[in-house]
Design a protein around this motif. Structure first.
Motif, PDB file in Angstrom:
ATOM      1  N   MET A   1       0.841  -1.193   0.000  1.00  0.00           N
ATOM      2  CA  MET A   1       0.000   0.000   0.000  1.00  0.00           C
ATOM      3  C   MET A   1       0.873   1.238   0.000  1.00  0.00           C
ATOM      4  SD  MET A   1      -2.919   1.198   2.662  1.00  0.00           S
ATOM      5  CE  MET A   1      -4.363   0.943   1.695  1.00  0.00           C
ATOM      6  N   SER A   2       0.419   2.270  -0.663  1.00  0.00           N
ATOM      7  CA  SER A   2       1.152   3.528  -0.742  1.00  0.00           C
ATOM      8  C   SER A   2       1.085   4.270   0.585  1.00  0.00           C
ATOM      9  CB  SER A   2       0.556   4.410  -1.838  1.00  0.00           C
ATOM     10  OG  SER A   2       0.641   3.776  -3.082  1.00  0.00           O
ATOM     11  N   THR A   3       2.110   5.062   0.834  1.00  0.00           N
ATOM     12  CA  THR A   3       2.118   5.874   2.045  1.00  0.00           C
ATOM     13  C   THR A   3       1.642   7.272   1.713  1.00  0.00           C
ATOM     14  OG1 THR A   3       4.417   6.509   1.677  1.00  0.00           O
ATOM     15  CG2 THR A   3       4.029   4.549   3.032  1.00  0.00           C
ATOM     16  N   ALA A   4       1.425   8.076   2.726  1.00  0.00           N
ATOM     17  CA  ALA A   4       0.952   9.451   2.522  1.00  0.00           C
ATOM     18  C   ALA A   4       1.894  10.188   1.581  1.00  0.00           C
ATOM     19  CB  ALA A   4       0.873  10.176   3.860  1.00  0.00           C
ATOM     20  N   GLY A   5       1.315  10.926   0.638  1.00  0.00           N
ATOM     21  CA  GLY A   5       2.102  11.679  -0.309  1.00  0.00           C
ATOM     22  C   GLY A   5       2.451  10.915  -1.574  1.00  0.00           C
ATOM     23  N   GLU A   6       2.115   9.618  -1.633  1.00  0.00           N
ATOM     24  CA  GLU A   6       2.382   8.823  -2.829  1.00  0.00           C
ATOM     25  C   GLU A   6       1.081   8.567  -3.581  1.00  0.00           C
ATOM     26  OE1 GLU A   6       4.429   5.172  -2.152  1.00  0.00           O
ATOM     27  OE2 GLU A   6       5.942   6.093  -0.901  1.00  0.00           O
ATOM     28  N   ILE A   7       1.199   8.410  -4.893  1.00  0.00           N
ATOM     29  CA  ILE A   7       0.049   8.060  -5.716  1.00  0.00           C
ATOM     30  C   ILE A   7      -0.199   6.557  -5.521  1.00  0.00           C
ATOM     31  CG2 ILE A   7      -0.869   7.969  -8.066  1.00  0.00           C
ATOM     32  CD1 ILE A   7      -0.365  10.842  -6.981  1.00  0.00           C
ATOM     33  N   PRO A   8      -1.441   6.148  -5.209  1.00  0.00           N
ATOM     34  CA  PRO A   8      -1.729   4.724  -5.013  1.00  0.00           C
ATOM     35  C   PRO A   8      -1.450   3.892  -6.268  1.00  0.00           C
ATOM     36  CG  PRO A   8      -3.510   6.070  -4.180  1.00  0.00           C
ATOM     37  CD  PRO A   8      -2.596   6.980  -4.951  1.00  0.00           C
ATOM     38  N   LYS A   9      -1.100   2.648  -6.062  1.00  0.00           N
ATOM     39  CA  LYS A   9      -0.778   1.706  -7.131  1.00  0.00           C
ATOM     40  C   LYS A   9      -1.919   0.705  -7.308  1.00  0.00           C
ATOM     41  CE  LYS A   9       3.525   3.225  -7.287  1.00  0.00           C
ATOM     42  NZ  LYS A   9       3.464   4.632  -7.474  1.00  0.00           N
ATOM     43  N   PRO A  10      -2.008   0.066  -8.492  1.00  0.00           N
ATOM     44  CA  PRO A  10      -3.032  -0.974  -8.689  1.00  0.00           C
ATOM     45  C   PRO A  10      -2.975  -2.021  -7.583  1.00  0.00           C
ATOM     46  CG  PRO A  10      -2.011  -0.440 -10.770  1.00  0.00           C
ATOM     47  CD  PRO A  10      -1.213   0.282  -9.702  1.00  0.00           C
ATOM     48  N   GLY A  11      -4.145  -2.371  -7.077  1.00  0.00           N
ATOM     49  CA  GLY A  11      -4.241  -3.327  -5.978  1.00  0.00           C
ATOM     50  C   GLY A  11      -4.370  -2.674  -4.613  1.00  0.00           C
ATOM     51  N   ASP A  12      -3.934  -1.419  -4.473  1.00  0.00           N
ATOM     52  CA  ASP A  12      -4.080  -0.709  -3.199  1.00  0.00           C
ATOM     53  C   ASP A  12      -5.563  -0.508  -2.904  1.00  0.00           C
ATOM     54  OD1 ASP A  12      -1.343  -0.494  -2.962  1.00  0.00           O
ATOM     55  OD2 ASP A  12      -1.262   1.656  -3.384  1.00  0.00           O
ATOM     56  N   VAL A  13      -5.936  -0.546  -1.627  1.00  0.00           N
ATOM     57  CA  VAL A  13      -7.309  -0.275  -1.202  1.00  0.00           C
ATOM     58  C   VAL A  13      -7.298   0.994  -0.370  1.00  0.00           C
ATOM     59  CG1 VAL A  13      -9.287  -1.126   0.113  1.00  0.00           C
ATOM     60  CG2 VAL A  13      -7.939  -2.715  -1.269  1.00  0.00           C
ATOM     61  N   LEU A  14      -8.144   1.954  -0.757  1.00  0.00           N
ATOM     62  CA  LEU A  14      -8.224   3.238  -0.070  1.00  0.00           C
ATOM     63  C   LEU A  14      -9.452   3.284   0.819  1.00  0.00           C
ATOM     64  CD1 LEU A  14      -7.496   5.552  -3.112  1.00  0.00           C
ATOM     65  CD2 LEU A  14      -5.878   4.678  -1.444  1.00  0.00           C
ATOM     66  N   ALA A  15      -9.288   3.780   2.016  1.00  0.00           N
ATOM     67  CA  ALA A  15     -10.386   3.968   2.964  1.00  0.00           C
ATOM     68  C   ALA A  15     -11.197   2.691   3.156  1.00  0.00           C
ATOM     69  CB  ALA A  15     -11.286   5.117   2.510  1.00  0.00           C
ATOM     70  N   GLY A  16     -10.593   1.548   2.900  1.00  0.00           N
ATOM     71  CA  GLY A  16     -11.277   0.279   3.089  1.00  0.00           C
ATOM     72  C   GLY A  16     -12.384   0.006   2.093  1.00  0.00           C
ATOM     73  N   LYS A  17     -12.516   0.861   1.050  1.00  0.00           N
ATOM     74  CA  LYS A  17     -13.629   0.637   0.125  1.00  0.00           C
ATOM     75  C   LYS A  17     -13.340   0.848  -1.343  1.00  0.00           C
ATOM     76  CE  LYS A  17     -15.780   4.709   1.913  1.00  0.00           C
ATOM     77  NZ  LYS A  17     -17.031   5.360   2.225  1.00  0.00           N
ATOM     78  N   TYR A  18     -12.210   1.431  -1.712  1.00  0.00           N
ATOM     79  CA  TYR A  18     -11.902   1.638  -3.127  1.00  0.00           C
ATOM     80  C   TYR A  18     -10.627   0.886  -3.493  1.00  0.00           C
ATOM     81  CZ  TYR A  18     -15.174   5.521  -2.747  1.00  0.00           C
ATOM     82  OH  TYR A  18     -16.285   6.287  -2.525  1.00  0.00           O
ATOM     83  N   ARG A  19     -10.720  -0.070  -4.418  1.00  0.00           N
ATOM     84  CA  ARG A  19      -9.541  -0.794  -4.891  1.00  0.00           C
ATOM     85  C   ARG A  19      -9.064  -0.131  -6.182  1.00  0.00           C
ATOM     86  NH1 ARG A  19     -11.444  -5.756  -5.660  1.00  0.00           N
ATOM     87  NH2 ARG A  19     -11.933  -5.289  -7.830  1.00  0.00           N
ATOM     88  N   ILE A  20      -7.812   0.277  -6.212  1.00  0.00           N
ATOM     89  CA  ILE A  20      -7.234   0.914  -7.388  1.00  0.00           C
ATOM     90  C   ILE A  20      -7.025  -0.156  -8.465  1.00  0.00           C
ATOM     91  CG2 ILE A  20      -5.284   2.246  -8.299  1.00  0.00           C
ATOM     92  CD1 ILE A  20      -7.066   3.719  -6.217  1.00  0.00           C
ATOM     93  N   GLU A  21      -7.534   0.129  -9.665  1.00  0.00           N
ATOM     94  CA  GLU A  21      -7.410  -0.811 -10.780  1.00  0.00           C
ATOM     95  C   GLU A  21      -6.271  -0.423 -11.714  1.00  0.00           C
ATOM     96  OE1 GLU A  21      -9.052  -3.495 -10.577  1.00  0.00           O
ATOM     97  OE2 GLU A  21     -10.614  -2.928  -9.166  1.00  0.00           O
ATOM     98  N   ARG A  22      -6.253   0.838 -12.163  1.00  0.00           N
ATOM     99  CA  ARG A  22      -5.233   1.263 -13.123  1.00  0.00           C
ATOM    100  C   ARG A  22      -5.201   2.782 -13.195  1.00  0.00           C
ATOM    101  NH1 ARG A  22      -7.350   2.634 -18.423  1.00  0.00           N
ATOM    102  NH2 ARG A  22      -9.612   2.573 -18.331  1.00  0.00           N
ATOM    103  N   ALA A  23      -4.090   3.309 -13.701  1.00  0.00           N
ATOM    104  CA  ALA A  23      -3.992   4.739 -13.985  1.00  0.00           C
ATOM    105  C   ALA A  23      -4.696   4.999 -15.308  1.00  0.00           C
ATOM    106  CB  ALA A  23      -2.534   5.171 -14.063  1.00  0.00           C
ATOM    107  N   ILE A  24      -5.505   6.054 -15.337  1.00  0.00           N
ATOM    108  CA  ILE A  24      -6.209   6.430 -16.564  1.00  0.00           C
ATOM    109  C   ILE A  24      -5.427   7.517 -17.294  1.00  0.00           C
ATOM    110  CG2 ILE A  24      -8.304   7.495 -17.487  1.00  0.00           C
ATOM    111  CD1 ILE A  24      -9.816   6.275 -15.111  1.00  0.00           C
ATOM    112  N   ALA A  25      -4.966   8.517 -16.564  1.00  0.00           N
ATOM    113  CA  ALA A  25      -4.258   9.640 -17.181  1.00  0.00           C
ATOM    114  C   ALA A  25      -3.365  10.311 -16.148  1.00  0.00           C
ATOM    115  CB  ALA A  25      -5.251  10.646 -17.740  1.00  0.00           C
ATOM    116  N   GLU A  26      -2.336  10.985 -16.655  1.00  0.00           N
ATOM    117  CA  GLU A  26      -1.445  11.754 -15.789  1.00  0.00           C
ATOM    118  C   GLU A  26      -1.175  13.091 -16.451  1.00  0.00           C
ATOM    119  OE1 GLU A  26       2.884  11.490 -13.562  1.00  0.00           O
ATOM    120  OE2 GLU A  26       2.100   9.742 -14.610  1.00  0.00           O
ATOM    121  N   GLY A  27      -1.231  14.144 -15.653  1.00  0.00           N
ATOM    122  CA  GLY A  27      -0.966  15.479 -16.160  1.00  0.00           C
ATOM    123  C   GLY A  27      -0.010  16.205 -15.246  1.00  0.00           C
ATOM    124  N   GLY A  28       0.115  17.486 -15.468  1.00  0.00           N
ATOM    125  CA  GLY A  28       1.039  18.289 -14.686  1.00  0.00           C
ATOM    126  C   GLY A  28       0.669  18.411 -13.222  1.00  0.00           C
TER     127      GLY A  28
END
Length: 72
Positions: A1-28
């Motif tokens: 799991m990512s730590t504070a200040g990092e962008i979550p990675k696929p497989g990470d679960v946020l707030a116990g309810k959102y599982r990260i699947e993939r990055a869609i887009a990245e900008g500035g």
């Protein structure tokens, strides 16, 4: 799991309810990821601001606003 200040990675679960699947887009300013709400089994998009943007945000005017959407 990512730590504070990092962008979550696929497989990470946020707030116990959102599982990260993939990055869609990245900008500035940040990264948009596709996630699945585990209980509702619905896809959502979540935007994460890059740490350097958050650090600069302390100088942002208090009247600034943001918007969000849960449709992917």
């Amino acid at each position: 799991m990512s730590t504070a200040g990092e962008i979550p990675k696929p497989g990470d679960v946020l707030a116990g309810k959102y599982r990260i699947e993939r990055a869609i887009a990245e900008g500035g300013m940040g990264v948009v990821v596709e996630a699945t709400h585990l209980q509702l089994e619905e896809r959502v998009a979540i935007k994460f601001l890059k740490p350097e943007v958050l650090a600069a945000g302390a100088a942002q005017p208090s009247g600034a606003s943001s918007s969000s959407s849960t449709e992917v």
